[in-house]
Motif scaffolding. Structure first.
Motif, PDB file in Angstrom:
ATOM      1  N   SER A   4       0.832  -1.188   0.000  1.00 53.06           N
ATOM      2  CA  SER A   4       0.000   0.000   0.000  1.00 53.06           C
ATOM      3  C   SER A   4       0.875   1.250   0.000  1.00 53.06           C
ATOM      4  CB  SER A   4      -0.921   0.007   1.220  1.00 53.06           C
ATOM      5  OG  SER A   4      -0.153   0.177   2.414  1.00 53.06           O
ATOM      6  N   LEU A   5       0.253   2.391  -0.282  1.00 53.77           N
ATOM      7  CA  LEU A   5       0.988   3.658  -0.268  1.00 53.77           C
ATOM      8  C   LEU A   5       1.595   3.918   1.105  1.00 53.77           C
ATOM      9  CD1 LEU A   5      -1.076   6.274  -2.337  1.00 53.77           C
ATOM     10  CD2 LEU A   5       1.263   5.500  -2.750  1.00 53.77           C
ATOM     11  N   GLN A   6       0.836   3.611   2.159  1.00 49.89           N
ATOM     12  CA  GLN A   6       1.364   3.847   3.501  1.00 49.89           C
ATOM     13  C   GLN A   6       2.549   2.939   3.782  1.00 49.89           C
ATOM     14  OE1 GLN A   6      -1.330   4.828   6.670  1.00 49.89           O
ATOM     15  NE2 GLN A   6      -0.312   3.464   8.116  1.00 49.89           N
ATOM     16  N   ALA A   7       2.469   1.684   3.338  1.00 48.48           N
ATOM     17  CA  ALA A   7       3.590   0.752   3.546  1.00 48.48           C
ATOM     18  C   ALA A   7       4.830   1.216   2.792  1.00 48.48           C
ATOM     19  CB  ALA A   7       3.198  -0.651   3.107  1.00 48.48           C
ATOM     20  N   LYS A   8       4.614   1.910   1.675  1.00 45.92           N
ATOM     21  CA  LYS A   8       5.744   2.437   0.896  1.00 45.92           C
ATOM     22  C   LYS A   8       6.146   3.840   1.359  1.00 45.92           C
ATOM     23  CE  LYS A   8       3.894   1.900  -3.255  1.00 45.92           C
ATOM     24  NZ  LYS A   8       2.744   0.987  -3.400  1.00 45.92           N
ATOM     25  N   GLU A   9       5.467   4.336   2.395  1.00 44.50           N
ATOM     26  CA  GLU A   9       5.736   5.677   2.919  1.00 44.50           C
ATOM     27  C   GLU A   9       5.561   6.742   1.845  1.00 44.50           C
ATOM     28  OE1 GLU A   9       9.624   5.465   4.622  1.00 44.50           O
ATOM     29  OE2 GLU A   9       8.928   4.393   6.407  1.00 44.50           O
ATOM     30  N   GLY A  10       4.558   6.518   0.988  1.00 43.39           N
ATOM     31  CA  GLY A  10       4.223   7.497  -0.028  1.00 43.39           C
ATOM     32  C   GLY A  10       5.073   7.463  -1.275  1.00 43.39           C
ATOM     33  N   GLN A  11       6.069   6.574  -1.329  1.00 44.16           N
ATOM     34  CA  GLN A  11       6.924   6.506  -2.514  1.00 44.16           C
ATOM     35  C   GLN A  11       6.150   5.861  -3.659  1.00 44.16           C
ATOM     36  OE1 GLN A  11      10.620   4.459  -1.965  1.00 44.16           O
ATOM     37  NE2 GLN A  11      11.229   4.628  -4.091  1.00 44.16           N
ATOM     38  N   LEU A  12       5.994   6.566  -4.763  1.00 47.00           N
ATOM     39  CA  LEU A  12       5.200   6.072  -5.880  1.00 47.00           C
ATOM     40  C   LEU A  12       6.031   5.245  -6.842  1.00 47.00           C
ATOM     41  CD1 LEU A  12       3.129   9.308  -6.509  1.00 47.00           C
ATOM     42  CD2 LEU A  12       2.329   7.199  -5.452  1.00 47.00           C
ATOM     43  N   SER A  13       7.030   5.839  -7.432  1.00 47.63           N
ATOM     44  CA  SER A  13       7.842   5.155  -8.431  1.00 47.63           C
ATOM     45  C   SER A  13       9.084   4.555  -7.795  1.00 47.63           C
ATOM     46  CB  SER A  13       8.250   6.124  -9.535  1.00 47.63           C
ATOM     47  OG  SER A  13       9.155   5.506 -10.434  1.00 47.63           O
ATOM     48  N   SER A  50      -5.020   7.382   0.730  1.00 48.24           N
ATOM     49  CA  SER A  50      -5.165   5.922   0.639  1.00 48.24           C
ATOM     50  C   SER A  50      -5.933   5.402   1.842  1.00 48.24           C
ATOM     51  CB  SER A  50      -3.778   5.269   0.580  1.00 48.24           C
ATOM     52  OG  SER A  50      -3.839   3.902   0.913  1.00 48.24           O
ATOM     53  N   PHE A  51      -6.908   4.523   1.578  1.00 44.52           N
ATOM     54  CA  PHE A  51      -7.676   3.888   2.652  1.00 44.52           C
ATOM     55  C   PHE A  51      -7.666   2.384   2.426  1.00 44.52           C
ATOM     56  CE2 PHE A  51     -11.823   2.421   4.449  1.00 44.52           C
ATOM     57  CZ  PHE A  51     -11.532   2.671   5.784  1.00 44.52           C
ATOM     58  N   VAL A  52      -7.207   1.637   3.420  1.00 43.93           N
ATOM     59  CA  VAL A  52      -7.007   0.190   3.296  1.00 43.93           C
ATOM     60  C   VAL A  52      -8.016  -0.561   4.164  1.00 43.93           C
ATOM     61  CG1 VAL A  52      -5.425  -1.723   3.803  1.00 43.93           C
ATOM     62  CG2 VAL A  52      -4.567   0.368   2.723  1.00 43.93           C
ATOM     63  N   GLN A  53      -8.582  -1.617   3.601  1.00 47.66           N
ATOM     64  CA  GLN A  53      -9.420  -2.573   4.338  1.00 47.66           C
ATOM     65  C   GLN A  53      -8.924  -3.981   4.028  1.00 47.66           C
ATOM     66  OE1 GLN A  53     -13.860  -1.558   4.246  1.00 47.66           O
ATOM     67  NE2 GLN A  53     -13.155  -0.453   2.436  1.00 47.66           N
ATOM     68  N   THR A  54      -9.280  -4.935   4.865  1.00 48.74           N
ATOM     69  CA  THR A  54      -8.907  -6.328   4.608  1.00 48.74           C
ATOM     70  C   THR A  54     -10.133  -7.222   4.719  1.00 48.74           C
ATOM     71  OG1 THR A  54      -8.353  -6.827   6.918  1.00 48.74           O
ATOM     72  CG2 THR A  54      -6.584  -5.964   5.516  1.00 48.74           C
ATOM     73  N   ARG A  55     -10.027  -8.378   4.116  1.00 49.95           N
ATOM     74  CA  ARG A  55     -11.031  -9.427   4.268  1.00 49.95           C
ATOM     75  C   ARG A  55     -10.295 -10.747   4.417  1.00 49.95           C
ATOM     76  NH1 ARG A  55     -14.370  -9.583  -1.260  1.00 49.95           N
ATOM     77  NH2 ARG A  55     -13.942  -7.339  -1.257  1.00 49.95           N
ATOM     78  N   GLY A  56     -10.933 -11.728   4.983  1.00 52.88           N
ATOM     79  CA  GLY A  56     -10.308 -13.036   5.137  1.00 52.88           C
ATOM     80  C   GLY A  56     -11.230 -13.990   5.862  1.00 52.88           C
ATOM     81  N   SER A  57     -11.072 -15.262   5.600  1.00 57.34           N
ATOM     82  CA  SER A  57     -11.913 -16.286   6.201  1.00 57.34           C
ATOM     83  C   SER A  57     -11.821 -16.239   7.724  1.00 57.34           C
ATOM     84  CB  SER A  57     -11.492 -17.662   5.688  1.00 57.34           C
ATOM     85  OG  SER A  57     -12.469 -18.636   5.987  1.00 57.34           O
TER      86      SER A  57
END
Length: 683
Positions: free
Chosen positions: A172-181, A287-294
């Motif tokens: 995600s963008l947050q995991a990359k600390e905003g680094q795009l390229s 960026s807004f992140v959600q998760t799903r999982g069994s």
């Protein structure tokens, strides 16, 4: 790898091939293959980085003659693309790749693998053909291998595989600390997250040879973008990216619940990215992140009937530990977990729904997880929306409004992060498909409205997203497509309740479509999923090639940890057999698992079962052990003094797979003795 605005192409006679991406390498019994993408389409761009979906792939044998024949057949059925189609490949006028001529660091082994001489390859092909012809069922083996390759090609060519040459799709963008390229930061593979890197295992050979420049991380999931115009004429983009976790990846009824390590089935991280250029204030990314999982404990659901009853397996202690391991991992990665459970509170779904609530309570009560980092929210979707009252979903969003406010979102502008997201909504239903997608889309809409207000571009905050012409319809289609992609990957059909996600209304046509999808899912889970599951496990590195061949014969797949469980069970069988049958004073020389009919004068039985072979200083024992009953059911004891002869060598008992026909890996012994000296025991 390097992008080339003018890809190298030749005539058909030269057997050239335009390659958009190197997907991976894999080996089966008869050939080793290189898997490449031959077509892709642009889905959009984030920060100037184009994102592509794989359209088609081809698996080429690495030996020259077989590879040439395959390529010729492919070129015959796939003529050169038109110039118009080639021009539409957008990335510097091309979405294709060529080998970087300056990649001199690539290891000699990999260079040799990609550039074997025709003489070497022809010789290799001849040797492989000679060996194949020696096998009694070489035709069958070839058909089985062809079917496996076809399934791998299908999975990569038609199941939502996405990549970018510059943008890391695995984080995600947050995991990359905003680094795009990733330009100037080395190959994408150096920073990609293995959890969501779908073709990671297929690229291990290159990674192991320090050839990361040849690798391109891909995700399985969804990537969709759309643009909307604000009231002042400025345009903004909404991008929805879903990435499926590789651990415990699989098909609907083949993979349910969690494994012993707390990884769950159908685990998906979904990120909604808002991009808006405000002119003098620069470009903003939200960026807004959600998760799903069994549901995270041990449970299963047989694929029989339209509404099979789920079954909880394992002890409460084991399931509590598994649930805790899952929550601990998610908290460490993403922060506070708001667990939104959409399953029914009554009926068959309540079996796992109530167990989930109980296990979360145990985890908190016994300090297995920090109570401040978990909130459990049960919401019976079917009950709350009965009678097609899907507008009631707004009540759930309002119920979670305080959580949304505290959670926030990641906001990046310029070279700095202005806010970060603190925690996620982890949403689930039984399949984590239809109901889950509807609720996640509602939460994402609410957050998008908050983002537009905060960025000061909202035309009429009191009207919500309806203030933007076409925005609601655009979001409906983005999220409906997202649901369809994930549903096809897990259940084999498009998502149900798609009519509501696309239009905001439930109608009778959607109900009829859902009924047809249910029947299609039943057919797929019964007749195809077992094989697709085995191939997915092979792609992920959970199964070897032999396990996939075995699936075609047994018509069922095994869990990735099946081998570990079997090893433990066999160890217990050996220990129990030694304790029961070996007499005091005997010295054990060998104790191992073999396959034996345990019948006199019988070399081969219709079905070979596990047996425990024990050799002591005075006797040889062959024991039949019942794994479910955990007891020795019968055994034969032969005194060594009365043993006349032992014959050993290749022992072929199964002709259905290439591996079982290989004399180098199938050894056996035959004992010759007087029947009168054998002692039998049963009961």
């Amino acid at each position: 790898m390097a992008k080339d605005s003018h890809p190298y192409t030749e005539s058909k006679d030269d057997l050239s091939l335009v390659v958009h991406a190197l997907v991976g390498l894999f080996s089966l019994n008869m050939h080793s293959y290189i898997l490449v993408a031959t077509d892709s389409k642009k889905c959009g761009a984030i920060g100037g980085c184009d994102i592509y979906e794989v359209g088609s792939v081809i698996a080429l044998p690495l030996d020259y003659q077989s590879g040439k024949a395959k390529l010729q057949a492919w070129r015959h059925s796939n003529p050169e693309p038109s110039q118009e189609k080639t021009d539409n490949l957008e990335h510097e006028d091309s979405g294709t790749l060529s080998i970087d001529p300056f990649a001199t660091w690539i290891s000699p082994q990999i260079t040799k693998m990609f550039g074997r001489s025709r003489a070497e390859s022809a010789a290799s092909s001849a040797n492989e053909s000679t060996f194949a012809n020696q096998l009694p069922s070489s035709g069958s083996a070839e058909r089985m291998e062809r079917r496996i390759v076809e399934e791998i090609v299908r999975l990569f060519g038609s199941s939502g595989i996405f990549y970018s040459y510059e943008y890391d799709m695995t984080r995600s963008l947050q995991a990359k600390e905003g680094q795009l390229s990733a330009s100037g930061c080395g190959p994408l593979s150096q920073a990609a997250c293995p959890d969501y890197w779908f073709n990671h295992h297929l690229l291990q050979l290159l990674i192991g040879q320090n050839a990361q420049g040849w690798t391109l991380p891909m995700i399985q999931g969804c990537a969709q973008a759309a643009t909307c115009t604000a009231f002042n004429g400025d345009a903004f983009q909404v991008f929805v990216i879903s990435r499926r976790r590789v651990q415990r990846i699989g098909m609907r009824y083949e993979r349910r619940g969690a494994n012993a390590d707390g990884f769950v089935a159908n685990s998906v991280e979904t990120e909604q990215i808002l991009t808006i250029d405000t002119g003098s204030q620069g470009i903003h990314y939200c960026s807004f992140v959600q998760t799903r999982g069994s549901i995270p404990f041990l449970w299963k659901q047989p694929s029989s009937g339209l509404h099979p009853v789920p079954v909880v397996v394992g002890s409460e202690e084991d399931n509590a530990a598994i649930c805790a391991a899952h929550l601990q991992r998610e908290i460490k990665l993403l922060g506070r977990q708001v667990l939104v459970n959409l399953v029914e509170h009554k009926g068959r779904e309540a079996v796992v729904g109530s167990k989930y609530a109980s296990l979360v309570g145990i985890c908190v009560a016994e300090d297995l997880v920090d109570a401040r980092c978990v909130r459990y929210v049960p919401w019976d979707f079917h009950h709350e929306t009965r009678g097609m009252r899907f507008e009631n979903i707004k009540q759930l969003v309002l119920q979670l409004q305080h959580e949304i406010s505290n959670m926030g979102y990641f906001w990046h502008s310029g070279k700095q992060a202005l806010t970060s997201q603190q925690g996620v909504f982890r949403v689930n239903c039984m399949d984590c498909l239809d109901r889950t997608n509807v609720v996640q889309s509602a939460l994402a809409r609410f957050v998008l409205n908050e983002q537009l207000i905060r960025l000061g571009v909202h035309a009429a905050p009191e009207r919500g997203l309806a203030a933007y012409d076409g925005l609601e319809q655009m979001l409906n289609h983005l999220w409906a497509n997202n649901g369809d992609y994930i549903s096809r990957q897990y259940a084999g059909t498009s998502a149900m309740k798609g009519d509501f996600t696309r239009t905001g209304k439930r109608n009778i046509g959607g109900v009829v479509s859902d009924a047809s999808y249910s029947i299609a899912r039943l057919w797929i889970s019964t007749f195809r999923d077992y094989f697709s599951q085995s191939v997915l496990d092979f792609i992920a590195g959970n199964h070897n090639a032999e396990a996939v061949y075995r699936t075609l014969i047994e018509l069922r797949s095994n869990e990735p940890d099946h081998a570990i469980q079997l090893t433990r069970a066999r160890g217990a069988a050996i220990e129990s057999s030694v304790a029961i049958v070996v007499n005091d004073g005997e010295i054990i020389q060998i104790a191992c698992i073999v396959q034996s009919p345990i019948l006199l004068n019988t070399i081969r039985a219709r079905e070979e079962d596990d047996a425990v072979l024990i050799l002591t200083n005075s006797s040889v024992y062959i024991c039949r052990y019942h794994y479910q009953m955990e007891k020795v059911t019968e055994f034969i004891c032969v005194d060594l003094a009365r043993l006349h002869a032992v014959q050993h060598g290749a022992y072929i008992t199964d002709t259905r797979t290439p591996q079982s026909l290989d004399p180098a890996h199938n050894h056996g012994i035959v004992l010759f003795f007087e029947a009168a000296v054998a002692r039998f025991n049963s009961g």
